[in-house]
Enzyme design. Structure first.
Site, PDB file in Angstrom:
ATOM      1  N   ASN A 338       0.806  -1.212   0.000  1.00 49.68           N
ATOM      2  CA  ASN A 338       0.000   0.000   0.000  1.00 49.68           C
ATOM      3  C   ASN A 338       0.848   1.274   0.000  1.00 49.68           C
ATOM      4  OD1 ASN A 338      -2.656   1.239   0.100  1.00 49.68           O
ATOM      5  ND2 ASN A 338      -2.082   1.922   2.143  1.00 49.68           N
ATOM      6  N   TRP A 356      -2.893  10.871 -14.294  1.00 49.18           N
ATOM      7  CA  TRP A 356      -3.237   9.822 -13.336  1.00 49.18           C
ATOM      8  C   TRP A 356      -4.068   8.735 -13.982  1.00 49.18           C
ATOM      9  CZ3 TRP A 356      -8.447   9.081 -12.382  1.00 49.18           C
ATOM     10  CH2 TRP A 356      -9.317  10.139 -12.714  1.00 49.18           C
TER      11      TRP A 356
END
Length: 476
Positions: A338, A356
């Site tokens: 993560n 993105w």
């Protein structure tokens, strides 16, 4: 004679704590378990390669479990509504039970299916189960969906405790036999080249494996979760995310099982479950979230276009070892730690100034836990254009992140063997190593391992200048 009922599995590939299955069993009707593969569903967000591999393995596990319980799984491929209606007609089913999922297209599709079934005199019953709280059920004081995580999490955590998860049925009464595809004919797994070796080594899909993973984590991992979760070389993550995505285990099962953990560790772990819920609620409120920034100012952001830089990022060849190790972990195992997801994503959008959405699509294809809400919510968070987003001017330094969270370079060495012999002092910045240290480690920059494709400080200045075009002068 009781007419049969169809139990339509979607992303609830489990027998325990499956409200749709439990209700169908309680009806007393003979059951026809069904899974439909609609290759066109989702449009641009059709299943990625890693997700297809996982689905094959998960369906094989579900099929075996249903067979052992007495009712075999029927597999059909085609447009969802048409495939479902054909099976209703073939079998004379009087009811269809299913668990709701919450992508924009599934919400609209299920509403149409429910109307069609009822027009034909077939009972249509859908159930919650993919989330702890259905989208729209948690709102702020003004009656609107939350845009900030902390108050959302507080509202979720303060809800009354739900009922305990239901056990798996002991026995299923099978309905009439129905023609079924063979799973192998769906070609969900890669053939040539077979890139899934690392996935097979890393994962065991299915409900039994999910429950075992949860039990092992609660026994050996959760006590140190808040201390180890940021260190990628440690086995500190639960790795439950793909099992959760495919519904091999429910969020309620995890929530209730975690009650035995120490309070601090439990809160840190369940907060991550809360973030998953937050992203799902955001997607329900903003169906265009996978494609459009929640902050409309970012529609004017001057993103770069650099195919070579994007390819270097996907291949783990940026010259920044922590970023590269993360990207190679993703390609090899279908998973990324993560913290490294934040570092790798930040590098793409801020160091390389690439959109993105390009990173979002790469993750969608390569993550076994690819989830539309989580993936788009997380990418917008890192890019600074989403709800409760990290400020765009907060730019991760991949060297400092490596030195802090992988100080000895253990994780980097695992996934970048060409740097395995380099001294820890230089493992996160091999370009700073003296020639002698590089020779002793058999590292030839630009040959065996790339030089950095951008300079960190120069990239930071460029990112802040780009931000200034839509925000005015940003903080430094």
């Amino acid at each position: 004679m009781i007419a049969p009922a169809i139990v339509w599995f979607q992303r609830d590939l489990r027998l325990a704590d499956n409200p749709a299955l439990s209700a169908a069993v309680a009806s007393g009707a003979p059951l026809i378990p069904l899974f439909i593969l609609d290759e066109a569903e989702g449009g641009d967000w059709r299943l990625g390669g890693a997700a297809r591999w996982w689905l094959h393995e998960s369906l094989a596990a579900l099929s075996g479990a249903l067979e052992r319980h007495g009712a075999p799984l029927t597999l059909r491929r085609g447009e969802t509504a048409a495939a479902l209606m054909r099976l209703v007609e073939e079998t004379g089913a009087a009811a269809v039970y299913w668990s709701r999922v919450h992508e924009p297209w599934t919400t609209e599709r299920d509403a149409r299916i429910e109307t069609t079934l009822r027009q034909r005199g077939v009972a249509a019953r859908s159930f919650a189960g993919a989330l702890l709280a259905e989208p729209g059920s948690i709102r702020n004081a003004e009656g609107r969906p939350f845009r900030v995580f902390t108050p959302f999490w507080r509202a979720l955590a303060e809800r009354p405790q739900p009922a305990p998860p239901s056990p798996a049925p002991k026995r299923l009464r099978a309905g009439p036999a129905a023609a079924s595809d063979r799973l192998e004919t769906w070609r969900l797994q890669p053939k040539t080249p077979d890139w899934a070796e690392g996935l097979r080594e890393s994962w065991r899909p299915g409900e039994t494996a999910a429950r075992r993973r949860l039990d092992d984590f609660l026994k050996d991992g959760i006590g140190a979760y808040d201390r180890l979760r940021d260190f990628p070389a440690e086995d500190g993550a639960s790795r439950l995310s793909p099992h959760l995505h495919w519904g091999e285990i429910s969020p309620l099962q995890i929530w209730r099982a975690a009650a035995v953990a120490p309070a601090e560790a439990r809160r840190a772990f369940l907060r991550e479950l809360g973030w998953r819920e937050f992203c799902a609620h955001l997607l329900a409120a903003h169906p265009d979230m996978p494609d459009a920034p929640l902050d409309p100012a970012f529609a004017r952001f001057p993103w770069a276009s650099d195919a070579r830089a994007f390819t270097a990022w996907t291949r783990g060849e940026t010259g920044y070892p922590l970023v590269d190790a993360a990207m190679r972990q993703l390609w090899r195992t279908g998973f990324m730690h993560n913290r490294l997801r934040m570092v790798a994503a930040s590098f793409l959008v801020k160091h390389l100034l690439l959109p993105w959405r390009e990173g979002e699509r790469w993750f969608w294809d390569t993550l076994v836990d690819a989830d539309l809400a989580n993936n788009s919510g997380n990418w917008q968070w890192v890019a600074g254009c989403g709800a409760d987003a990290a400020p765009y001017f907060r730019i991760f330094n991949p060297v400092l992140q490596g030195e802090k969270f992988d100080a000895e370079g253990t994780f980097v060495r695992r996934f970048i063997p060409e740097l395995a012999r380099l001294d820890a002092k230089y493992i996160h910045k091999p370009w700073a190593a003296p020639e002698r240290a590089l020779r002793e480690a058999d590292v030839a920059l630009g040959e065996t391992y790339p030089r950095p494709i951008v300079d960190h400080m120069a990239a930071r200045r460029r990112a802040l200048a780009a931000l200034a075009t839509i925000r005015g002068r940003p903080p430094l």
